[in-house]
Design an enzyme around this catalytic site. Structure first.
Site, PDB file in Angstrom:
ATOM      1  N   GLN A 222       0.517  -1.297   0.447  1.00  0.00           N
ATOM      2  CA  GLN A 222      -0.140  -0.337   0.377  1.00  0.00           C
ATOM      3  C   GLN A 222       1.155   1.361  -0.373  1.00  0.00           C
ATOM      4  O   GLN A 222       0.023   2.372   0.084  1.00  0.00           O
ATOM      5  CB  GLN A 222      -0.494  -0.540   1.257  1.00  0.00           C
ATOM      6  CG  GLN A 222      -1.899  -0.987   1.404  1.00  0.00           C
ATOM      7  CD  GLN A 222      -2.236  -1.198   2.858  1.00  0.00           C
ATOM      8  OE1 GLN A 222      -3.125  -2.246   3.095  1.00  0.00           O
ATOM      9  NE2 GLN A 222      -3.595  -0.206   3.306  1.00  0.00           N
ATOM     10  N   ARG A 372      -8.150  -0.533   8.777  1.00  0.00           N
ATOM     11  CA  ARG A 372      -9.169   0.367   7.601  1.00  0.00           C
ATOM     12  C   ARG A 372      -9.584   1.191   9.428  1.00  0.00           C
ATOM     13  O   ARG A 372     -10.650   1.113   9.486  1.00  0.00           O
ATOM     14  CB  ARG A 372     -11.021  -0.558   7.878  1.00  0.00           C
ATOM     15  CG  ARG A 372     -11.359   0.015   6.691  1.00  0.00           C
ATOM     16  CD  ARG A 372     -12.557  -1.224   5.594  1.00  0.00           C
ATOM     17  NE  ARG A 372     -13.372   0.423   4.295  1.00  0.00           N
ATOM     18  CZ  ARG A 372     -13.523  -1.056   4.001  1.00  0.00           C
ATOM     19  NH1 ARG A 372     -14.001  -1.893   4.322  1.00  0.00           N
ATOM     20  NH2 ARG A 372     -14.523  -0.001   3.093  1.00  0.00           N
ATOM     21  N   CYS A 373      -8.506   1.603   9.669  1.00  0.00           N
ATOM     22  CA  CYS A 373      -8.647   2.512  10.517  1.00  0.00           C
ATOM     23  C   CYS A 373      -7.135   3.148  10.460  1.00  0.00           C
ATOM     24  O   CYS A 373      -6.582   2.472  10.235  1.00  0.00           O
ATOM     25  CB  CYS A 373      -8.657   1.231  12.206  1.00  0.00           C
ATOM     26  SG  CYS A 373      -7.967   2.031  13.300  1.00  0.00           S
ATOM     27  N   GLU A 742     -12.771   4.018   6.095  1.00  0.00           N
ATOM     28  CA  GLU A 742     -12.713   3.623   7.179  1.00  0.00           C
ATOM     29  C   GLU A 742     -13.850   3.604   8.088  1.00  0.00           C
ATOM     30  O   GLU A 742     -14.244   2.886   9.197  1.00  0.00           O
ATOM     31  CB  GLU A 742     -12.134   3.809   7.721  1.00  0.00           C
ATOM     32  CG  GLU A 742     -10.936   4.499   8.570  1.00  0.00           C
ATOM     33  CD  GLU A 742      -9.831   5.706   8.547  1.00  0.00           C
ATOM     34  OE1 GLU A 742      -8.910   4.593   7.703  1.00  0.00           O
ATOM     35  OE2 GLU A 742      -9.044   5.917  10.052  1.00  0.00           O
TER      36      GLU A 742
END
Ligand code: CDP
Length: 788
Positions: A222, A372-373, A742
């Protein structure tokens, strides 16, 4: 907000269909495993069955006799080059391959290089390792207790398993506020270890070209640029300097934070390619992925919330033990060992707060990725939203009323929280009100009372969360010293089409579409005429990558700023073409016209052509710009979610009857994509609330290491999500946008947990740790004589 551009141009506010989807839905995506290179070799990894054991001997003869097997690589082999250990993102150290001992079950022990994937797997199965088991510590409380076996014996001066202590806030003021409080509620909350379980596992192809000395790595990452720099810093001494490294992130099948760190397999593949001069592919299988990397959460929280008689919340005090596994490889900005956990005052105007976190080593794989945070925000939101609900029930107040009473008010923005964050904008009451209207809150409460009278179990749960995304202002945020800006480079071609490249990397979020929409908005060039590229460090401008919903707040802003630079130059060219002063021109998306003479105009396409064919003397040809955007602040998206559950008294099963999610991410680029992000995020919030958990038995054996017992929700378990928006623009973002990726994952678990506890509070249930399984609920009901 009505879109400013036509549907043909497709700027902000249009639900443009995703440009990337035709290739994805036709099987034409290029993922790492799709890349085939001539002469490619394959790597498979031998993994430890023990959670803590000395390596006595690694027997390689049988493996080397397997047809196709070329080599067995061990820690001893890497140690010759100083590559058996590597730094983590949090400046700890992680084994690439062990020399002395293993520290978790499924840890990499050796790697087998072969001419086919099958031979590599057969070779890995044939490697025999003699182990001498050591005492295992899986509970971080035990790890920190006096006398616990010291796990990191590689650290010469280490006498315990304590990694760090971190605290934030005004302890004295918080203690004072607690002493003066009329009500205090206290709760231990465990947020278990979970796994991102992206569809695509991790992997890479490392290709070292011995002739030009260049290493190319196709990699599921990523953050390709940061990886390039880390590789250069770690392996520069063996000749891999940064200009000789190219990282390519092709299509990625979900990252969710799990594809930010460097895992041993990547490094072994690179080492194997450098040594052989051949391309080497390593791709994890599903069980390796579930057992060895991409773990999140694992926070043991003790929280206290203080309030006055009338329900005014006054202070929060939190102590947390963070279980990091055997090394701190969390993917946090360097200065924040506990991430942004100190956004735990949430949406409420608390006067005082104090947070303490202690990191612990255990015999588990490294955890702490920002699933996702935005770096521990999920943990923070779950804590404050559970505590608020507990306080409401304790005071006998409606949880919605308590929230409304304590929300930071719209007129208080920008708002400085007790823990020092400056929230940019918000209308928390507006979002909750809309959610209550949509779901019919008052009617539901009436229905609940009737049902309760009949002995039926129905609950309503609210989560009014505040997020913090878009890391970040570079004065506070860096990763291994690299400042967290992001970038966009735009080139307009002579015919008015364009290419734009970014330092971020989509993993399914739709950047090829939404970045093009931002440029369409700013330049009036149709989104379909703009090609967006990310993920190749040889071509993209340097950036810190995509995680923690930072793409729109940071790279999206860079796109707007770069486009505005292009617009400035376009104005000068238009003025030259129209023979007027630049200030006499009026811009509307796609063209400049002369003030008061709208017919005298030049389109952006005409201007682009002139930039290469008829530009003013003395001006450089071309129409391009780049922006490295350093945000002045983070953005603070928020939302209010309301969940209605019915509980089956016989089985303890929780059925989500309705779930209304109102989100606010400021100005929206693509409403359809935002809705998609929220749907996916909600399902990823449902997952840990009811199903997912990775746990370990006393010997450190992973429970949940395959999809047989790590329960992902499917369409069958997923309720119908009812979504909606309010729009409160960010005052500092050039487009008024905040992140959205998120929010739903962060906000949903508390709404579900609150609904379940709301259904059971009258039975004396104050809290249930997620995942709220039927077995946990059934046991509570049985203990209270509600079921037998
Ligand atoms: O960093 P990441 O892409 O995961 O998260 P994000 O910036 O929140 O964006 C997720 C997706 O939603 C991207 O395609 C964004 O462009 C889109 N989005 C949007 O359309 N409007 C917003 N205000 C925020 C995000």
């Amino acid at each position: 907000m009505a879109p400013r551009t036509s549907a043909e141009v497709g700027g902000m506010g249009h639900s443009v269909k995703r440009k990337e989807d035709p290739r994805f839905i036709r099987g034409k995506g290029t993922y790492v495993d799709d890349v085939q290179l001539p002469g490619m070799l394959y790597l498979d990894i031998v993994r430890s069955p023990y959670a803590h054991a000395k390596i006595v001997k690694i027997h390689t003869e049988t493996a080397l006799a397997v047809p196709g097997v070329l080599a067995v690589i061990t820690g001893e082999d890497l140690a010759k080059y100083g590559l058996h250990w590597m730094p983590t993102l949090m400046s700890d150290t992680q084994m690439v391959l062990p020399v002395e001992k293993v520290m978790y079950q499924a840890q990499e022990v050796a790697a087998v290089l072969a001419t086919s994937r099958y031979s590599a797997a057969d070779g890995a199965a044939a490697v025999q390792v003699d182990y001498d088991p050591l005492p295992v510590v899986v509970d971080p409380h035990q790890a920190l207790a006096p006398g616990a076996p010291v796990l990191r014996t590689d650290k010469k001066d280490k006498k315990d398993n304590h990694i760090w202590h971190w605290e934030w806030g005004d302890r004295a003021a918080t203690d004072r506020t607690f002493a003066e409080a009329d009500h205090v509620v206290k709760q231990d909350i465990y947020i278990p270890r979970i796994h991102v379980a992206s569809i695509e596992t991790c992997g890479c192809i490392a290709h070292f070209d011995k002739v030009d000395g260049k290493l190319t790595v196709w990699m599921t990452t990523q953050a390709p640029h940061a990886i390039r720099t880390v590789f250069a810093l770690v392996a520069g001494h063996v000749g891999l300097e940064e200009h000789k490294i190219r990282i390519i992130s092709p299509d990625i099948g979900g990252g969710f934070g799990g594809k930010v760190p460097v895992y041993p397999g990547y490094v072994i593949a690179v080492a194997a390619s450098v040594l052989t001069g051949k391309p080497v592919k390593w791709v994890e299988d599903r069980m390796e992925n579930l057992q060895a990397d991409s773990f999140a959460r694992d926070y043991h929280i003790s929280a206290e919330l203080a309030a006055k008689k009338d329900g005014t919340l006054t202070a929060i005090r939190i102590k947390t033990i963070a279980d990091h596994g055997y090394t701190d490889a969390a993917a946090n900005p360097s200065k924040f060992p506990a991430g942004l956990f100190h956004v735990c005052t949430g949406s409420y105007d608390l006067k005082a707060a104090h947070v303490e976190v202690d990191g612990a080593y255990t015999n588990k794989p490294p955890g702490g990725i920002a699933y996702r945070c935005s770096f521990r925000v999920t943990e923070a939101v779950h804590t404050i939203e559970r505590m608020t609900d507990i306080m409401a029930h304790q005071l006998g107040m409606d949880p919605a009323e308590l929230r409304m009473k304590n929300f930071v008010k719209p007129e208080n923005f920008p708002y400085r929280s007790a823990l020092g964050w400056e929230y940019d904008s918000g209308d928390y009451a507006g979002a909750l009100r809309l959610a209550m209207d949509r779901i019919g809150y008052a009617d539901l409460r009436r229905e609940q009372a009737e049902k309760r009278a009949r002995g039926e179990l129905m609950g309503i749960g609210i989560s009014s969360f505040t997020e913090i995304v878009g890391a970040g202002p570079s004065k506070h945020f860096d990763i291994l010293g690299i400042k967290m800006f992001d970038s966009c480079e735009i080139r307009i071609h002579p015919t008015g089409k364009a290419i734009a490249r970014f330092g971020t990397k989509s993993q399914g979020q739709g950047h090829e579409t939404t970045y093009a929409q931002i440029l369409a908005e700013e330049l009036g060039i149709p989104a379909k005429d703009i090609q967006v590229e990310e993920g190749d460090t040889d071509t993209a401008p340097y950036g810190l990558g995509t995680y923690a919903s930072r793409s729109t707040p940071v790279a999206g802003a860079a796109a707007a700023v770069a486009a505005r630079k292009i617009q400035d130059k376009a104005r000068k060219i238009a003025a030259y073409l129209l023979e007027c002063a630049p200030d006499d021109l009026v811009w509307e998306p796609g063209k400049f016209s002369v003030k008061g003479a709208p017919d005298r105009a030049k389109t952006i396409q005409e201007i682009a052509f002139a930039a290469y064919t008829n530009h003013p003397q003395g001006m450089e040809a071309g129409l391009e710009a780049v922006s490295y955007y350093d945000p002045p602040n983070l953005t603070y998206p928020f939302g209010s979610y309301i969940c209605v559950v019915d509980i089956d008294k016989g089985t303890g099963e929780v059925k989500i009857r309705r779930f209304v999610a109102i989100d606010d991410c400021g100005n929206i680029i693509n409403p359809m994509i935002v809705e998609g992000q929220v749907h996916g995020g909600l399902t990823m919030g449902l997952a840990p609330a009811l199903f997912e958990e990775i746990s370990y038995d006393e010997s450190g054996n992973v429970q949940g290491g395959s999809f047989i017992d790590y329960l992902l929700p499917t369409a069958v378990e997923t309720p119908k999500w009812e979504t909606g928006n309010t729009v409160t623009p960010s005052p500092h973002h050039p487009l008024g946008a905040k992140g959205i990726g998120e929010s739903a994952t962060v906000g949903a678990p508390a709404a579900i947990a609150n609904a379940v506890v709301d259904a059971l509070w009258h039975l004396g249930v104050r809290h249930i740790d997620i995942p709220i399984t039927p077995a946990k609920v059934w046991k509570l009901l049985r203990d209270r004589g509600v079921t037998d």
